[in-house]
Design an enzyme around this catalytic site. Sequence first.
Site, PDB file in Angstrom:
ATOM      1  N   TYR A   1       0.640  -1.470   0.267  1.00 43.56           N
ATOM      2  CA  TYR A   1      -0.097  -0.149  -0.748  1.00 43.56           C
ATOM      3  C   TYR A   1       0.899   1.788   0.278  1.00 43.56           C
ATOM      4  O   TYR A   1       0.949   2.284  -0.740  1.00 43.56           O
ATOM      5  CB  TYR A   1      -0.868  -0.188   0.606  1.00 43.56           C
ATOM      6  CG  TYR A   1      -1.702   1.034   1.428  1.00 43.56           C
ATOM      7  CD1 TYR A   1      -2.226   2.112   0.677  1.00 43.56           C
ATOM      8  CD2 TYR A   1      -1.568   1.246   2.800  1.00 43.56           C
ATOM      9  CE1 TYR A   1      -3.057   2.827   0.769  1.00 43.56           C
ATOM     10  CE2 TYR A   1      -2.315   3.049   3.008  1.00 43.56           C
ATOM     11  CZ  TYR A   1      -2.996   3.027   1.948  1.00 43.56           C
ATOM     12  OH  TYR A   1      -3.329   4.919   2.686  1.00 43.56           O
TER      13      TYR A   1
ATOM     14  N   GLY B   1       1.989  -7.403  -1.621  1.00 40.21           N
ATOM     15  CA  GLY B   1       1.727  -6.579  -2.426  1.00 40.21           C
ATOM     16  C   GLY B   1       1.080  -7.179  -3.994  1.00 40.21           C
ATOM     17  O   GLY B   1       0.776  -7.635  -3.626  1.00 40.21           O
TER      18      GLY B   1
ATOM     19  N   PHE C   1       9.755  -1.091   3.539  1.00 42.96           N
ATOM     20  CA  PHE C   1       8.395  -1.036   3.561  1.00 42.96           C
ATOM     21  C   PHE C   1       7.296  -2.351   4.111  1.00 42.96           C
ATOM     22  O   PHE C   1       6.871  -2.784   3.393  1.00 42.96           O
ATOM     23  CB  PHE C   1       6.940  -0.265   2.280  1.00 42.96           C
ATOM     24  CG  PHE C   1       8.074   0.931   2.493  1.00 42.96           C
ATOM     25  CD1 PHE C   1       7.267   2.209   2.810  1.00 42.96           C
ATOM     26  CD2 PHE C   1       8.476   1.494   1.517  1.00 42.96           C
ATOM     27  CE1 PHE C   1       7.524   3.604   2.896  1.00 42.96           C
ATOM     28  CE2 PHE C   1       8.808   2.863   1.105  1.00 42.96           C
ATOM     29  CZ  PHE C   1       8.419   4.126   1.756  1.00 42.96           C
ATOM     30  N   ALA C   2       8.782  -2.957   3.687  1.00 43.42           N
ATOM     31  CA  ALA C   2       8.342  -4.568   3.838  1.00 43.42           C
ATOM     32  C   ALA C   2       8.126  -5.328   5.571  1.00 43.42           C
ATOM     33  O   ALA C   2       8.047  -6.560   5.262  1.00 43.42           O
ATOM     34  CB  ALA C   2       9.303  -5.572   2.892  1.00 43.42           C
TER      35      ALA C   2
ATOM     36  N   TYR D   1       3.297  -6.509  17.306  1.00 40.16           N
ATOM     37  CA  TYR D   1       4.321  -5.283  16.620  1.00 40.16           C
ATOM     38  C   TYR D   1       5.195  -4.393  16.471  1.00 40.16           C
ATOM     39  O   TYR D   1       6.069  -3.990  15.938  1.00 40.16           O
ATOM     40  CB  TYR D   1       2.678  -5.115  15.557  1.00 40.16           C
ATOM     41  CG  TYR D   1       3.482  -4.231  14.421  1.00 40.16           C
ATOM     42  CD1 TYR D   1       3.611  -4.273  13.641  1.00 40.16           C
ATOM     43  CD2 TYR D   1       2.524  -2.445  14.987  1.00 40.16           C
ATOM     44  CE1 TYR D   1       4.408  -3.622  12.537  1.00 40.16           C
ATOM     45  CE2 TYR D   1       2.671  -1.810  13.489  1.00 40.16           C
ATOM     46  CZ  TYR D   1       3.884  -2.132  12.824  1.00 40.16           C
ATOM     47  OH  TYR D   1       3.792  -0.723  11.025  1.00 40.16           O
TER      48      TYR D   1
ATOM     49  N   ILE E   1     -17.143  -2.224  15.897  1.00 43.05           N
ATOM     50  CA  ILE E   1     -16.371  -1.248  16.378  1.00 43.05           C
ATOM     51  C   ILE E   1     -16.149  -2.119  17.187  1.00 43.05           C
ATOM     52  O   ILE E   1     -17.237  -2.299  18.385  1.00 43.05           O
ATOM     53  CB  ILE E   1     -17.814  -0.202  16.844  1.00 43.05           C
ATOM     54  CG1 ILE E   1     -18.014   0.253  16.059  1.00 43.05           C
ATOM     55  CG2 ILE E   1     -16.651   0.643  17.774  1.00 43.05           C
ATOM     56  CD1 ILE E   1     -19.022   1.654  16.228  1.00 43.05           C
TER      57      ILE E   1
ATOM     58  N   ARG F   1      -7.557   7.886  16.714  1.00 47.13           N
ATOM     59  CA  ARG F   1      -6.218   7.938  16.180  1.00 47.13           C
ATOM     60  C   ARG F   1      -6.239   9.007  15.291  1.00 47.13           C
ATOM     61  O   ARG F   1      -7.186   9.747  15.056  1.00 47.13           O
ATOM     62  CB  ARG F   1      -6.651   6.093  14.909  1.00 47.13           C
ATOM     63  CG  ARG F   1      -6.307   5.154  15.716  1.00 47.13           C
ATOM     64  CD  ARG F   1      -5.341   5.218  16.424  1.00 47.13           C
ATOM     65  NE  ARG F   1      -5.119   3.537  16.707  1.00 47.13           N
ATOM     66  CZ  ARG F   1      -5.864   2.714  18.081  1.00 47.13           C
ATOM     67  NH1 ARG F   1      -5.744   4.117  19.167  1.00 47.13           N
ATOM     68  NH2 ARG F   1      -5.617   1.601  18.903  1.00 47.13           N
TER      69      ARG F   1
ATOM     70  N   ASP G   1      -4.800  -2.847  20.765  1.00 48.89           N
ATOM     71  CA  ASP G   1      -5.865  -1.796  20.993  1.00 48.89           C
ATOM     72  C   ASP G   1      -5.456  -0.153  21.550  1.00 48.89           C
ATOM     73  O   ASP G   1      -6.098  -0.610  22.602  1.00 48.89           O
ATOM     74  CB  ASP G   1      -6.962  -1.385  20.315  1.00 48.89           C
ATOM     75  CG  ASP G   1      -7.208  -2.292  18.973  1.00 48.89           C
ATOM     76  OD1 ASP G   1      -6.306  -1.913  18.116  1.00 48.89           O
ATOM     77  OD2 ASP G   1      -8.108  -2.459  18.642  1.00 48.89           O
TER      78      ASP G   1
END
Length: 335
Positions: A14, A39, A75-76, A143, A209, A223, A287
Site C-alpha cells: 500500500y 503486495g 516498507f516490507a 508489532y 466497532i 487515531r 489496541d
Amino acid sequence: MTNDTILVVGGAGYIGTHMVKDLLQEGFQVVVLDDLSTGHHDLLPGGDFIQGQIGDRAVLDRIFTQFSISAVMHFAACSLVGESVENPIKYYRNNVSHTTELLAAMRRHQVNHFIFSSTAAVYGNPKIQPIPEDAVLKPTNPYGTTKVAIEDLLRYCDDAFGIKSISLRYFNAAGADLSGTIGERHRPETHLIPIVLQTALKEREHLNIFGTNYPTRDGTCVRDYIHVTDLTRAHLLALTVLMNGGDSAVYNLGNSRGYSVRDVIDVSQKISRRKIPFIETDRRPGDPPELVADSTNAREKLGWQPQYEDLEAIIETAWTWHRNEAKKNECICKG
Ligand code: UFG
C-alpha cells in the site's frame, strides 16, 4: 533528474506503491524487492521489479551487485497489531530477523542510507497526547516491539558502520493517490477506513466497532489519520536529508488531530451518502485507546507540510479508490 537508484523493499504494498510513484515522478531510478505476500504486482507504477524475500541473502547480494543503490527504503514489514498478538513469531521473523539481514547486506555492499517505516505502536499507551518522539517507548503488542528493536539496531548500525537512517513513525496511514489507480488493497482487510467504505459499498453487511468503553470522548478508539501521499512526501524529504549528508533521526508523522471510530463512520456516511451499518463488539486485543502525533519536529526539521489535514479530505480519496476497485471487481465477475 537524478541518477540515484533507490531500493524500495515492499514496494508493491500500500504505502510502497505510492512511494514508488513519487520517486519515479521525482526522477529517481527505482528497484522494487517484494515477495508479493501482501503486495500486488498489478498496482506497481514502474521500476525494476524483483520478487523475493528481504531476508534472502542471495537475492540481496544479487540486487546490490547488479544495481548501484544509493539508499534503501523499507516498507516490507508485517504491520497488523491484532495479527502480531496472535502470531508473534511471524512478526519477529519478518520484522526483526529479515530486516537485520537487509541491514547486513547494506553493510556488505556499503550502502549507507536507510529510511525505515516505524510506527506509533512503539509508544504503547502514552500518558501525553499528542505524543512527542521522546515519549517513553512501551509497546503493548509484538508489532510495536519489533519496530522498537529495529530502531535500536539502527542506532547501533550508525555507531558501528556509519549507516545513517531516518525512522518515520507513522500514525494511521489512510487515503489513496488522487489518480484513483493505486490505493489500499489488503486481503484480508483489517483496517478501519477500508472496512467502513467496503460496508458503504455493500461488500460487507456491517462493520464491528471494537470496543465502546475506552476512556475517550465517545468510548471508541482515537487515531491520527495521515494521508498516504503526505507520508511519501515526508520520505522524499528524509531521503534528501540523508543524501545531503544529514544525520540519523526519528520523526513522528501524523496530523496531530484525533478522530474516533465513530467519527470515521460519520464522515464516511457523509461522503458516500450511504448508511453504514455497524455492530458494537468487544475490544480488539492490543489496541491502545488513543494515538495522536506531535509532528512538530517533522514540520520544523524536515520542512514537511501535510496537504490533507482533515479526515474528510482523506476519506474522499479513499472512497474514489474503493469505488474504482469495486467496479473493477464487478467487471472481472461479469467476465
Ligand atoms: N477498528 C474497528 N473495527 C474494524 C477495524 C478497526 O473498530 O473493523 C478500530 C480498531 O480497533 C482501532 C481503529 O479502528 O481502534 C483503527 O484500527 P486500524 O486497524 O485501522 O489501525 P490500527 O490503529 O490498529 O493500526 C494502524 C496500523 C499499524 C500502526 C497503527 C499506528 O495498522 O501498523 O495504525 O497507529 F501501528
